[in-house]
Design a protein around this motif. Structure first.
Motif, PDB file in Angstrom:
ATOM      1  N   SER A 266       0.847  -1.186   0.000  1.00  0.00           N
ATOM      2  CA  SER A 266       0.000   0.000   0.000  1.00  0.00           C
ATOM      3  C   SER A 266       0.882   1.236   0.000  1.00  0.00           C
ATOM      4  N   PRO A 267       0.299   2.419  -0.278  1.00  0.00           N
ATOM      5  CA  PRO A 267       1.082   3.644  -0.167  1.00  0.00           C
ATOM      6  C   PRO A 267       1.691   3.829   1.220  1.00  0.00           C
ATOM      7  N   GLY A 268       0.970   3.428   2.261  1.00  0.00           N
ATOM      8  CA  GLY A 268       1.524   3.540   3.612  1.00  0.00           C
ATOM      9  C   GLY A 268       2.763   2.688   3.796  1.00  0.00           C
ATOM     10  N   ASP A 269       2.776   1.500   3.178  1.00  0.00           N
ATOM     11  CA  ASP A 269       3.964   0.654   3.233  1.00  0.00           C
ATOM     12  C   ASP A 269       5.148   1.341   2.569  1.00  0.00           C
ATOM     13  N   VAL A 270       4.900   1.971   1.431  1.00  0.00           N
ATOM     14  CA  VAL A 270       5.978   2.675   0.723  1.00  0.00           C
ATOM     15  C   VAL A 270       6.564   3.769   1.601  1.00  0.00           C
ATOM     16  N   VAL A 271       5.696   4.557   2.224  1.00  0.00           N
ATOM     17  CA  VAL A 271       6.157   5.646   3.085  1.00  0.00           C
ATOM     18  C   VAL A 271       6.952   5.091   4.265  1.00  0.00           C
ATOM     19  N   ASP A 272       6.498   3.969   4.845  1.00  0.00           N
ATOM     20  CA  ASP A 272       7.225   3.352   5.958  1.00  0.00           C
ATOM     21  C   ASP A 272       8.635   2.962   5.559  1.00  0.00           C
ATOM     22  N   LYS A 273       8.808   2.519   4.318  1.00  0.00           N
ATOM     23  CA  LYS A 273      10.117   2.078   3.864  1.00  0.00           C
ATOM     24  C   LYS A 273      11.030   3.247   3.494  1.00  0.00           C
ATOM     25  N   VAL A 274      10.435   4.399   3.198  1.00  0.00           N
ATOM     26  CA  VAL A 274      11.229   5.577   2.826  1.00  0.00           C
ATOM     27  C   VAL A 274      11.558   6.430   4.043  1.00  0.00           C
ATOM     28  N   TYR A 275      10.555   6.695   4.855  1.00  0.00           N
ATOM     29  CA  TYR A 275      10.762   7.491   6.073  1.00  0.00           C
ATOM     30  C   TYR A 275      11.062   6.544   7.233  1.00  0.00           C
ATOM     31  N   THR A 276      12.305   6.372   7.546  1.00  0.00           N
ATOM     32  CA  THR A 276      12.718   5.426   8.581  1.00  0.00           C
ATOM     33  C   THR A 276      13.302   6.094   9.822  1.00  0.00           C
ATOM     34  N   LYS A 277      13.585   7.369   9.747  1.00  0.00           N
ATOM     35  CA  LYS A 277      14.187   8.076  10.876  1.00  0.00           C
ATOM     36  C   LYS A 277      13.108   8.549  11.849  1.00  0.00           C
ATOM     37  N   ALA A 278      13.462   8.644  13.111  1.00  0.00           N
ATOM     38  CA  ALA A 278      12.509   9.089  14.125  1.00  0.00           C
ATOM     39  C   ALA A 278      11.986  10.492  13.813  1.00  0.00           C
ATOM     40  N   SER A 279      12.834  11.339  13.237  1.00  0.00           N
ATOM     41  CA  SER A 279      12.443  12.717  12.934  1.00  0.00           C
ATOM     42  C   SER A 279      11.444  12.796  11.784  1.00  0.00           C
ATOM     43  N   GLU A 280      11.267  11.690  11.055  1.00  0.00           N
ATOM     44  CA  GLU A 280      10.379  11.690   9.896  1.00  0.00           C
ATOM     45  C   GLU A 280       9.013  11.088  10.189  1.00  0.00           C
ATOM     46  N   GLN A 281       8.811  10.557  11.381  1.00  0.00           N
ATOM     47  CA  GLN A 281       7.581   9.826  11.683  1.00  0.00           C
ATOM     48  C   GLN A 281       6.330  10.686  11.520  1.00  0.00           C
ATOM     49  N   SER A 282       6.421  11.963  11.881  1.00  0.00           N
ATOM     50  CA  SER A 282       5.244  12.834  11.808  1.00  0.00           C
ATOM     51  C   SER A 282       4.818  13.117  10.365  1.00  0.00           C
ATOM     52  N   LEU A 283       5.680  12.818   9.404  1.00  0.00           N
ATOM     53  CA  LEU A 283       5.383  13.094   7.999  1.00  0.00           C
ATOM     54  C   LEU A 283       4.655  11.933   7.317  1.00  0.00           C
ATOM     55  N   LYS A 284       4.617  10.788   7.966  1.00  0.00           N
ATOM     56  CA  LYS A 284       4.169   9.569   7.291  1.00  0.00           C
ATOM     57  C   LYS A 284       2.712   9.620   6.836  1.00  0.00           C
ATOM     58  N   HIS A 285       1.806   9.913   7.758  1.00  0.00           N
ATOM     59  CA  HIS A 285       0.380   9.831   7.429  1.00  0.00           C
ATOM     60  C   HIS A 285       0.019  10.795   6.308  1.00  0.00           C
ATOM     61  N   ASP A 286       0.447  12.036   6.412  1.00  0.00           N
ATOM     62  CA  ASP A 286       0.128  13.040   5.401  1.00  0.00           C
ATOM     63  C   ASP A 286       0.663  12.631   4.036  1.00  0.00           C
TER      64      ASP A 286
END
Length: 468
Positions: free
Chosen positions: A23-43
């Motif tokens: 899913s798109p969420g899976d793609v974002v999880d694999k790209v944004y892996t740093k703790a500082s990027e977690q808030s960007l995932k859902h949007d």
């Protein structure tokens, strides 16, 4: 710039395959892996579903640049290159062997054919690519248990109500499911995954695993959702109770291609350092409403964790599901049930949200086998596309007992009229949570906790335990 020129649905399909995502969420999880990027995932995951029709804001270009790196593209490939290239140009940006593979998969690109008037992408993998997938060495590990009893589509059409399980039982179902999971209005997969991750971080979950000594897990109707399987597997193998013998993890589904789709990803993940020699996967073609018949779908070692995720229980008769499960469950076993709930929002808000979630081209593609069956059963001489265009979405309040066994449920139904007959193509229930807890207790399953999805409080994971 033409929306067609971006070919975003086709690019997204390729990206999902390369990254072993669902899913798109899976793609974002694999790209944004740093703790500082977690808030960007859902949007970002929500935005990815819309880029086929609206130009992304510049703020997403850094994500696309990181995506290019994750895909293995050359260092000078930018986020704009990923987004604004034609499909051929995008494939040329990929490293080998992906470049050759997807050139074969899309041997000719017809700009007008890629995006028809209904907005559904129709480009599919070439015959050679399909043959390559079908020759996967993991096919041999799928055990087929022939005990699936479905009312045929023609019989269901004439009776006025189709069995939803048919939509998961064809070879094409795996591809159609991929498109539905990525649809702009259908966020269930990502919400379920996020809620599952949240559940595995709770103390109630950790305590339940310790007291039940879980050594085996069974994902019911779980083909085509490997990222959710990996959340559970990593949580289970990370606990002391799974030390020693590998965790036995079985996927049970009626759809062979969807199990095969999961097996390719899970077997590759199994080679990672945190899972190597710690989990054994088993893939079983079996009806979850017939768990007590035929050979066992799993190996029992002490207590078992069962799970039915994605709101799938809402597509089944709930009493039939629990009766089937109780034929194989023992006292102390655990059960995860994920459901959409109806509490905490007005009737009008809920109704509008449910219609939006089901009234779109990807869902009409999902029910295409049912539409075709209705047209054939009633001798209607119209095209499949015209039949799909006539599908109507309805929301039925307090639907049981006609559509759900759980009191107070709401049901979303998709209908097609044929010769003045109203045929129900699909039914999906939404639950009053206290009523569902009480219903499960009536079958001997006690409620331990409920955890909502961070992105949607209405979608929850329930953790239950089989009483003594």
């Amino acid at each position: 710039m033409s929306k067609r020129y971006w070919h975003w649905p086709e690019k997204r399909r390729i990206i999902i395959r390369i990254l072993d995502a669902s899913s798109p969420g899976d793609v974002v999880d694999k790209v944004y892996t740093k703790a500082s990027e977690q808030s960007l995932k859902h949007d970002t995951a929500v935005a990815m579903r819309k880029w086929h029709k609206s130009r992304p804001y510049k703020k997403y270009l850094p994500f696309l640049k990181l995506l290019a790196e994750k895909l293995g593209c050359a260092a000078d490939v930018t986020g704009s290159d990923i987004l604004h290239s034609s499909l051929e140009e995008f494939i040329d940006l990929l490293p080998e062997p992906h470049r050759t593979k997807y050139r074969q998969s899309f041997p000719r690109v017809d700009n007008d054919a890629l995006t028809p008037s209904n907005g559904v992408a129709v480009v599919s993998m070439s015959a050679s690519a399909s043959a390559e997938r079908s020759s996967s060495p993991h096919r041999r590990i799928v055990e087929v248990l022939h005990d699936i009893d479905l009312v045929t589509l023609p019989s269901g059409a004439r009776a006025g109500h189709l069995d939803t399980r048919h939509y998961y039982s064809t070879p094409e179902a795996a591809e159609v499911w991929r498109e539905l999971v990525a649809a702009e209005s259908y966020h269930t997969y990502d919400q379920c995954k996020d809620a599952l991750r949240a559940l595995t971080e709770t103390e109630q979950w950790k305590q339940a695993l310790c007291t039940s000594s879980v050594r085996s897990a069974v994902m019911l109707a779980g083909g085509g959702a490997p990222s959710k399987d990996l959340i559970l597997v990593r949580s289970l193998v990370g606990r002391d109770h799974t030390s020693g013998a590998p965790l036995q993890y079985s996927l049970v589904d009626i759809n062979y291609p969807m199990l095969e789709q999961s097996s390719r990803i899970l077997e590759r993940a199994k080679a990672s350092p945190d899972l190597r020699d710690r989990v054994e996967f088993k893939y079983v073609v079996k009806d979850v409403l017939a768990l007590g018949s035929g050979p066992a779908a799993f190996v029992r070692d002490k207590s078992v964790l069962f799970a039915i995720t994605g709101g799938t229980i809402g597509n089944l008769r709930e009493a039939a599901f629990f009766r089937s499960l109780n034929l194989t469950a023992h006292a102390g076993d655990l059960l995860i049930v994920s459901v959409d709930t109806i509490g905490g929002q007005s009737s009008s808000t809920l109704r509008d949200a449910l219609v939006k979630k089901y009234d779109h081209p990807e869902m009409r593609n999902f029910v295409a086998p049912g539409v075709r069956a209705v047209l054939d059963a009633f001798g209607l001489h119209e095209s499949l596309r015209d039949g799909q265009a006539r599908v109507v979405v309805r929301v039925v309040e307090n639907a049981c007992p006609a559509l759900s066994d759980v009191p107070g449920s709401w049901s979303v139904t998709l209908h097609l009229t044929a010769n003045d007959r109203d045929v129900t193509l699909l039914t999906s229930a939404r639950y009053d949570l206290p009523s569902l807890v009480s219903f499960a207790a009536g079958f001997g399953w006690e409620h331990l906790c409920t955890v909502p999805a961070p992105s949607n409080r209405q979608f929850v994971q329930m953790l239950l335990r089989r009483a003594k």
